[in-house]
Design a protein around this motif. Structure first.
Motif, PDB file in Angstrom:
ATOM      1  N   THR A   1       5.502   0.853  -5.971  1.00  0.00           N
ATOM      2  CA  THR A   1       4.551  -0.214  -6.375  1.00  0.00           C
ATOM      3  C   THR A   1       4.456  -1.509  -5.589  1.00  0.00           C
ATOM      4  OG1 THR A   1       4.694   0.671  -8.458  1.00  0.00           O
ATOM      5  CG2 THR A   1       3.617  -1.348  -8.477  1.00  0.00           C
TER       6      THR A   1
ATOM      7  N   ASP B   1       3.500   4.825   2.194  1.00  0.00           N
ATOM      8  CA  ASP B   1       2.792   4.579   0.903  1.00  0.00           C
ATOM      9  C   ASP B   1       3.950   5.049  -0.298  1.00  0.00           C
ATOM     10  OD1 ASP B   1       0.938   3.880  -1.043  1.00  0.00           O
ATOM     11  OD2 ASP B   1       0.175   5.931  -1.105  1.00  0.00           O
TER      12      ASP B   1
ATOM     13  N   ARG C   1       1.203   6.837 -11.373  1.00  0.00           N
ATOM     14  CA  ARG C   1       1.980   5.801 -10.627  1.00  0.00           C
ATOM     15  C   ARG C   1       0.844   4.613 -10.386  1.00  0.00           C
ATOM     16  NH1 ARG C   1       1.556   6.182  -4.677  1.00  0.00           N
ATOM     17  NH2 ARG C   1       2.785   4.337  -3.784  1.00  0.00           N
TER      18      ARG C   1
ATOM     19  N   ARG D   1      -4.316   7.006  -2.808  1.00  0.00           N
ATOM     20  CA  ARG D   1      -3.308   7.130  -1.718  1.00  0.00           C
ATOM     21  C   ARG D   1      -3.869   7.782  -0.497  1.00  0.00           C
ATOM     22  NH1 ARG D   1       1.937  10.051  -4.201  1.00  0.00           N
ATOM     23  NH2 ARG D   1       2.676   9.152  -2.335  1.00  0.00           N
TER      24      ARG D   1
ATOM     25  N   THR E   1      10.774   0.208  -5.617  1.00  0.00           N
ATOM     26  CA  THR E   1      10.676   1.823  -5.514  1.00  0.00           C
ATOM     27  C   THR E   1      12.160   2.216  -5.510  1.00  0.00           C
ATOM     28  OG1 THR E   1      10.099   3.607  -4.047  1.00  0.00           O
ATOM     29  CG2 THR E   1      10.994   1.619  -2.860  1.00  0.00           C
TER      30      THR E   1
ATOM     31  N   SER F   1       0.257   2.101  -7.916  1.00  0.00           N
ATOM     32  CA  SER F   1       0.505   1.934  -6.549  1.00  0.00           C
ATOM     33  C   SER F   1       0.599   0.727  -6.101  1.00  0.00           C
ATOM     34  CB  SER F   1      -0.230   2.888  -5.436  1.00  0.00           C
ATOM     35  OG  SER F   1      -1.627   2.559  -5.656  1.00  0.00           O
ATOM     36  N   HIS F   2      -0.450  -0.293  -6.760  1.00  0.00           N
ATOM     37  CA  HIS F   2      -0.783  -1.579  -6.037  1.00  0.00           C
ATOM     38  C   HIS F   2      -0.798  -2.466  -7.465  1.00  0.00           C
ATOM     39  CE1 HIS F   2      -3.408  -4.620  -4.213  1.00  0.00           C
ATOM     40  NE2 HIS F   2      -2.317  -4.867  -3.838  1.00  0.00           N
TER      41      HIS F   2
ATOM     42  N   SER G   1      -0.089   1.942   4.000  1.00  0.00           N
ATOM     43  CA  SER G   1      -1.391   1.054   3.473  1.00  0.00           C
ATOM     44  C   SER G   1      -1.332  -0.202   4.299  1.00  0.00           C
ATOM     45  CB  SER G   1      -1.103   0.608   2.082  1.00  0.00           C
ATOM     46  OG  SER G   1      -0.073   0.095   1.842  1.00  0.00           O
TER      47      SER G   1
ATOM     48  N   ASP H   1      -4.518   5.234  -8.341  1.00  0.00           N
ATOM     49  CA  ASP H   1      -3.748   5.400  -6.975  1.00  0.00           C
ATOM     50  C   ASP H   1      -4.613   6.071  -6.071  1.00  0.00           C
ATOM     51  OD1 ASP H   1      -0.624   7.359  -6.854  1.00  0.00           O
ATOM     52  OD2 ASP H   1      -1.571   5.990  -5.753  1.00  0.00           O
TER      53      ASP H   1
ATOM     54  N   SER I   1       8.823   4.164  -8.793  1.00  0.00           N
ATOM     55  CA  SER I   1       7.643   3.490  -8.729  1.00  0.00           C
ATOM     56  C   SER I   1       7.513   2.947 -10.143  1.00  0.00           C
ATOM     57  CB  SER I   1       6.474   4.298  -8.193  1.00  0.00           C
ATOM     58  OG  SER I   1       5.287   3.536  -8.355  1.00  0.00           O
TER      59      SER I   1
END
Length: 394
Positions: free
Chosen positions: A279, A276, A215, A18, A263, A217-218, A25, A16, A203
C-alpha cells in the motif's frame, strides 16, 4: 488486538487499479531511483516459528537491501528484533511485559542481532553499523543535529546504519513505543526520499483477506482509510504494534512530505524496484522540522492550557506565540520545557507546544501582559508562555 471483520462503505475503499505485471506505478517509481531510503522491519518478520531470529528471513532481507545499496542507493535500516533475539538465551518463552526484563532481553539480543546483520551484509561487501536512539534524541536540537551528522557520515562512507530504539535505557515515560514511528522520524531527520515499512502482511486490506477483502493499493490521504479496521500485534506476539502502527507511521511521513510504502518483508526486493506491491501512501503535506514532528505525534503531554477566543485566533490563524494574557485556565502538573496542549473553551485541541513555565508559576500570570509581569515579578517573567518555534498546530 487482531483485525476484525468489517463492512466498509464503498467510498472508503480505494479501488485496486493494478497496472500490468511488474510495471511500476507512477508514485512507486520513486523507489527505483531514490537517493536515500529508510527501511523498517518488524520483529514478527524476523522471528522463526521456533522462536528467536530466523536466519533465512534476515538473510533474505539483507540480500535485497545490499543489492539496492550496491546499486547506489543509500539505505538506513530501522530494525526491531533485539528483544526477540534475547528471549531464547534468557530462557523466556515470550516477550516479557515488565520493563526491566524487556531491557535485559534487549541488552542480550542487540549484540546477537547485529552479529547476524554484519555477517549477512558482509557477504555482499557491505558494512553495517549500530545506531541506538531514544525519543530524547529528537527533543533537543543539539542531540538530533549530532544524530544527523553521524548518520550522514556513515552513509557517505557506504555504510548501512542499523537503527533501533535504545530499549536498554529507554523508560516508559520517554520512548517511541514502537519502531514504526521511530522510522518515520528517522526518515525526516535524514531527509529520505521514501520510507518503506516491512511486516508479515503484504498490504493493507479493507477487511480480513481470508474473507475476500480487497487490497488497498494507494492512500492519498486519511479520508481513504475511513471505515477501515486495522489490526494490531500479529500472531507471533513478538512485535508491539502490528499494522495499526505501520499505518500511523506512513500517515505521519506522507503528511510531512515523505512518501511511504507498507508491505511484507518478502516483497522487499520488489518494493525497492518500484513494483506494484503493498500500500502506497502518497505525499499530502509539506516537510516539517523533526522536532515539531516529534511534538505533534510522540511527545508525552503533561498538561492543558485553556485559551480565550482571541488567543485561539492568534495561535491557530496568525501562527503567533502564546502569551499569558490569552490563557484562561491551567490543568495538570508540568515543569518548564514539558509538552502541553492548548485547547479552546469548548475543549477542542488547537496546538501542542513546549511551555516556558511550570504549572505552579502560571496561575499568577493569567490574563496579564508580559510587560506587566516583567515589571512586577522580574526578568524571566516577560517571556511568552509557548514560543511559536516550539508550537505545532494539530
Amino acid at each position: 488486538m487482531t483485525s476484525k471483520a468489517v463492512t466498509v462503505p464503498a467510498e472508503a475503499v480505494v479501488p485496486d487499479h493494478r497496472p500490468a505485471a511488474d510495471a511500476p506505478s507512477p508514485d512507486r517509481s520513486v523507489l527505483s531511483s531514490a537517493r536515500r531510503i529508510v527501511v523498517k522491519v518488524g520483529s514478527s518478520s524476523l522471528t522463526s516459528i521456533k522462536g528467536g531470529i530466523s536466519e533465512e528471513a534476515l538473510t533474505e532481507l539483507a540480500d535485497a537491501l545490499a543489492h539496492k545499496r550496491n546499486a547506489g542507493t543509500e539505505i538506513i535500516l530501522v530494525s526491531s528484533g533485539a528483544i526477540a533475539a534475547g528471549l531464547a538465551p534468557l530462557g523466556l518463552a515470550k516477550r516479557p511485559r515488565d520493563l526491566a526484563t524487556q531491557q535485559a532481553a534487549a541488552s542480550v539480543g542487540q549484540g546477537l542481532l547485529m552479529a547476524r546483520y554484519t555477517h549477512a551484509f558482509g557477504a555482499h561487501g557491505v558494512t553495517v553499523s549500530q545506531v541506538l536512539l531514544t525519543a530524547e534524541d529528537f527533543m533537543r536540537r543539539s542531540q538530533h543535529t549530532n544524530a544527523l551528522r553521524a548518520l550522514d557520515r556513515l552513509l557517505n562512507l557506504g555504510v548501512v546504519p542499523v537503527v533501533n530504539e535504545n530499549d536498554t535505557v529507554a523508560t516508559h515515560e520517554i520512548r517511541f513505543g514502537d519502531n514504526d514511528r521511530l522510522a518515520a522520524l528517522v526518515a525526516h531527520l535524514v531527509r529520505a526520499d521514501a520510507l518503506v515499512l516491512l511486516s508479515d502482511v503484504d498490504s493493507l486490506y479493507d477487511g480480513p483477506p481470508a474473507h475476500g477483502a480487497r487490497r488497498i493499493s494507494h492512500v492519498s490521504g486519511p479520508q481513504d482509510l475511513e471505515g477501515v479496521a486495522i489490526g494490531r500485534t500479529g500472531k507471533a506476539g513478538t512485535g508491539t504494534g502490528g499494522m495499526v502502527t505501520k499505518v500511523e507511521a506512513a500517515t505521519i511521513a506522507a503528511g510531512s512530505g515523505i512518501p511511504a510504502l507498507v508491505t511484507s518483508t518478502g516483497n522487499a526486493a520488489a518494493a525497492l524496484a518500484g513494483k506494484d506491491v503493498g500500500t502506497w501512501f502518497s505525499v499530502n503535506g509539506s516537510r516539517k522540522p523533526v522536532r515539531l514532528l516529534w511534538l505533534a505525534h510522540l511527545a508525552s503531554v503533561e498538561g492543558t492550557l485553556v485559551l480565550d477566543d482571541g488567543a485561539v485566533m492568534a495561535v491557530r490563524d496568525r501562527h503567533t506565540s502564546l502569551l499569558p494574557a490569552g490563557i484562561s485556565a491551567v490543568h495538570g502538573q508540568f515543569e518548564a520545557g514539558d509538552a502541553v496542549e492548548m485547547v479552546s473553551f469548548e475543549g477542542t485541541v488547537i496546538a501542542r507546544g513546549l511551555v516556558n513555565y511550570g504549572a505552579a508559576e502560571l496561575p499568577q500570570m493569567l490574563g496579564r501582559s508580559t510587560r506587566e509581569l516583567g515589571r512586577e515579578l522580574g526578568r524571566g517573567y516577560d517571556r511568552v508562555v509557548v514560543h511559536v518555534d516550539d508550537l505545532v498546530l494539530v
